[in-house]
Design a protein around this motif. Structure first.
Motif, PDB file in Angstrom:
ATOM      1  N   CYS A  55       0.832  -1.214   0.000  1.00 56.25           N
ATOM      2  CA  CYS A  55       0.000   0.000   0.000  1.00 56.25           C
ATOM      3  C   CYS A  55       0.863   1.260   0.000  1.00 56.25           C
ATOM      4  O   CYS A  55       0.546   2.235  -0.682  1.00 56.25           O
ATOM      5  N   ILE A  56       1.959   1.252   0.758  1.00 54.01           N
ATOM      6  CA  ILE A  56       2.862   2.399   0.788  1.00 54.01           C
ATOM      7  C   ILE A  56       3.474   2.611  -0.585  1.00 54.01           C
ATOM      8  O   ILE A  56       3.480   3.731  -1.119  1.00 54.01           O
ATOM      9  N   ASP A  57       3.987   1.521  -1.180  1.00 50.68           N
ATOM     10  CA  ASP A  57       4.621   1.630  -2.501  1.00 50.68           C
ATOM     11  C   ASP A  57       3.622   2.083  -3.561  1.00 50.68           C
ATOM     12  O   ASP A  57       3.948   2.910  -4.414  1.00 50.68           O
ATOM     13  N   LYS A  58       2.413   1.554  -3.527  1.00 48.35           N
ATOM     14  CA  LYS A  58       1.397   1.940  -4.511  1.00 48.35           C
ATOM     15  C   LYS A  58       1.050   3.422  -4.367  1.00 48.35           C
ATOM     16  O   LYS A  58       0.978   4.144  -5.356  1.00 48.35           O
ATOM     17  N   PHE A  59       0.858   3.870  -3.151  1.00 50.67           N
ATOM     18  CA  PHE A  59       0.546   5.276  -2.923  1.00 50.67           C
ATOM     19  C   PHE A  59       1.670   6.166  -3.430  1.00 50.67           C
ATOM     20  O   PHE A  59       1.427   7.157  -4.128  1.00 50.67           O
ATOM     21  N   ASN A  60       2.918   5.819  -3.084  1.00 51.15           N
ATOM     22  CA  ASN A  60       4.053   6.623  -3.511  1.00 51.15           C
ATOM     23  C   ASN A  60       4.193   6.623  -5.026  1.00 51.15           C
ATOM     24  O   ASN A  60       4.435   7.668  -5.627  1.00 51.15           O
ATOM     25  N   PHE A  61       4.007   5.486  -5.657  1.00 57.23           N
ATOM     26  CA  PHE A  61       4.093   5.403  -7.123  1.00 57.23           C
ATOM     27  C   PHE A  61       3.000   6.236  -7.769  1.00 57.23           C
ATOM     28  O   PHE A  61       3.261   7.032  -8.666  1.00 57.23           O
ATOM     29  N   ASP A  62       1.770   6.081  -7.300  1.00 56.20           N
ATOM     30  CA  ASP A  62       0.640   6.814  -7.872  1.00 56.20           C
ATOM     31  C   ASP A  62       0.793   8.323  -7.729  1.00 56.20           C
ATOM     32  O   ASP A  62       0.276   9.088  -8.532  1.00 56.20           O
ATOM     33  N   ASN A  63       1.512   8.745  -6.693  1.00 54.05           N
ATOM     34  CA  ASN A  63       1.639  10.181  -6.441  1.00 54.05           C
ATOM     35  C   ASN A  63       2.954  10.775  -6.947  1.00 54.05           C
ATOM     36  O   ASN A  63       3.151  11.981  -6.867  1.00 54.05           O
TER      37      ASN A  63
END
Length: 68
Positions: A55-63
């Protein structure tokens, strides 16, 4: 009231693989979690269960990805 499962991510409910209480430092102690992501955690779970790396990686990638 059901007991809180601290081994579950409060966002996706999958295992957070947190080992903060282990003998060696957990990956989560070295992760930067953006305040914007923390704001997505339900208030009743805030500070009680680690957000998983996925979830952390996905959020950081998406942003971080330029969407222009």
């Amino acid at each position: 009231m059901p007991s809180l499962e601290t081994n579950r991510c409060p966002l996706c409910q999958q295992s957070n693989f947190c080992a903060v209480n282990a003998d060696t430092p957990c990956w989560c102690t070295k992760s930067e979690v953006k305040p914007e992501l923390l704001s997505e955690v339900p208030q009743t779970l805030l500070g009680k269960s680690c957000i998983c790396k996925k979830c952390i990686d996905k959020f950081n990638f998406d942003n971080i990805v330029d969407k222009s």
